[in-house]
Write a protein that holds these residues in place. Sequence first.
Motif, PDB file in Angstrom:
ATOM      1  N   ALA B 258       0.665  -1.120  -0.073  1.00 44.61           N
ATOM      2  CA  ALA B 258       0.056   0.126   0.051  1.00 44.61           C
ATOM      3  C   ALA B 258       0.907   1.417  -0.029  1.00 44.61           C
ATOM      4  N   ALA B 259       1.928   1.250   0.690  1.00 44.09           N
ATOM      5  CA  ALA B 259       2.809   2.502   0.811  1.00 44.09           C
ATOM      6  C   ALA B 259       4.336   1.993   1.298  1.00 44.09           C
ATOM      7  N   ARG B 261       6.818   3.645   3.543  1.00 45.43           N
ATOM      8  CA  ARG B 261       6.957   4.819   4.602  1.00 45.43           C
ATOM      9  C   ARG B 261       8.389   4.555   5.557  1.00 45.43           C
ATOM     10  N   LEU B 266       4.729  -1.014   3.728  1.00 41.61           N
ATOM     11  CA  LEU B 266       3.439  -1.110   4.264  1.00 41.61           C
ATOM     12  C   LEU B 266       2.376  -2.068   3.481  1.00 41.61           C
ATOM     13  N   SER B 268      -1.216  -3.748   2.871  1.00 44.80           N
ATOM     14  CA  SER B 268      -2.868  -3.774   3.453  1.00 44.80           C
ATOM     15  C   SER B 268      -3.164  -4.810   4.391  1.00 44.80           C
TER      16      SER B 268
END
Lengths: 181, 406
Positions: B258-259, B261, B266, B268
């Motif tokens: 999902a991302a 960071r 990261l 889901s």
Amino acid sequence: MTTTDNGVNVQALLDAREALKGAPEAAQFTWRATSKWDKGVHSTTTIKNFYGLGAEQSHKSETVFAADHPEVFAAEDNGITPIEYLLVGLASCLTAGVASVAQNRGIQLNSVTATVEGNHDIRGILGDADVRNGYNDIKVTFNIDADASPEDIEALVAQSQKRSAVFDALTNPTDVTVEVA
Amino acid sequence: MADRVTTVVVGAGHAGLAASHFLRSRAIDHVVLERGEVANSWRTERWDSLRLLTPNWLSRLPGQDYDGPDPDGYMTMTEVIGFIERFSTGAPVRTGVNVERVERTEEGFEVSSSAGDLACRSVIIASGACNVPIVPDFGELGVHQVTPFDYRHPDKLPDGGVLVVGASATGVQLAAELRASGRHVVLSVGEHTRMPRRHRGRDVLWWMHESGVWAQRYDEVEDLERARRLPSPQLAGGADVDLNTLTAAGVELVGRLAAVRDGSALFSGGLRNVCSLADLKANRMLAGFDEWAGISDRVVLEPTRVPGKPRLRLDLRSGEISTIVWATGFRPDYSWLDVPVLDDRGRLRHDGGVTGVPGLYALGLPVLRRRRSTFLHGIEDDARHVVDHLALRLSGTFDQSVSEAR
Ligand SMILES: Cc1cc2nc3c(=O)[nH]c(=O)nc-3n(C[C@H](O)[C@H](O)[C@H](O)COP(=O)(O)OP(=O)(O)OC[C@H]3O[C@@H](n4cnc5c(N)ncnc54)[C@H](O)[C@@H]3O)c2cc1C
């Protein structure tokens, strides 16, 4: 054949999806809430206006939400705990999804109950760096009475997660900016 | 003055060659322009171990059926290339010619290529649906990254663990191969299409084919846009591979990426739901086959085993993985197409291969005219139809009612 009526205007939703294909700007919504500190860990949040379809919009009336913490937290319990509001959001979003998908699939609902449990280790918010602040996990249990097979009901619930704004917001990271104005 | 030809076909994969087959049978003067060699995508854009996921008996092109010794086998890349090369016999292919620009003119089109310009009345775009691997942009990641176009063999990757992103045909195959080579493999799973290799003792694609599912026309598909975006099925040529076999082999399943960071990927928290959706859908598909066959009992697949607590974060700087494999799909490249037929998402607008610009056609796109359109055996009907339409227009007997009829 009887017509399904779950009280969801699916046609309007489908029409909106068509209309927004040509006008993605109109699909940009901003939801807003304003919170005021009362005392201690008690605050009051009001929600009235939002932005969408290219213009300012408002709800029929303003809604006020009290947030506080329970007495076991040595607070006054003037309202639910902020993290419980996430459960409110998740349960109501998934339930709305179940109703909409059921309507779209011609499934008559008789009753829908969702029980949501979020497991939370509060040592995180108390400063234990090895423990996460938020929920460790959340479990939603649906009890659905509908004129449909168990598989169709499972599919309803799966599809409602797939289309849920709050399910997405909780399961995927979101960029959050907090500023002092 | 540019040279003239009636029709230019862009691309000598099986789609462009099938177009040529029907153009030849109608004696329509044409050339097939190919930037590489015949079957270029199969030669240059596939990994070493890849086999077709369609069985040999389904390798059918117009006028050329599989006639080898193993109809139930699955072709290697060398075999696919040979099969397509054989199909190219007699086609007027000009290899090593890159089409750089196609624009409209009064009479039709001007095609500019690395070998000069051509004026023509019609163009068939058969340049492929999978020209560019899609790679989501998460910024600087600090690990080695490959797409299925660069990936050849596990040995070619730096030592260390691998994060495979995407669990469609490519992702599950590469995860299985990397794990079998002894590596730590984490597979990031988003929405996917589960499909058991066999159902009631037959290849699942036999069911797709015989039951008529694959032959369903584009104008009969309920949600065409969705059908055109459907991820490829979790199938491999020969081997059984799904999320359960991968888990059993020691691949760790995580949710959709999902991302990224602070140097961590990261994932889901929705893994369980994408697996439930895929299980439900696969069981529905099998039930549909059984219904078609008049069988009343049901086969229910073993539910996908999702880890009790799927990991939500992987620190890309920890050394746990050295490489990310992006198995996140492909898209066509139309950078050379200077005709306004793309929608706001860059997809070609067409109605069953007929674009809104007179004389401009497409082949080889997902669910172009049938569910099977992008598969080898799906090209025959599509190419025949498109060439029929093209011929009718050229003969001048074409009128608007034909273009509007489906
Ligand atoms: C990994 C993978 C596995 C697949 N497995 C199967 C399978 O098992 N069974 C099956 O039936 N299908 C399979 N397919 C789907 C499909 O058969 C292939 O994608 C096939 O290559 C499509 O054929 P095509 O002729 O449409 O396009 P391509 O084979 O891609 O041919 C297009 C040709 O156009 C050329 N070209 C592109 N742009 C230009 C230009 N500007 N100028 C000149 N030439 C140009 C390219 O070099 C290429 O040779 C698979 C696809 C992929 C990506």
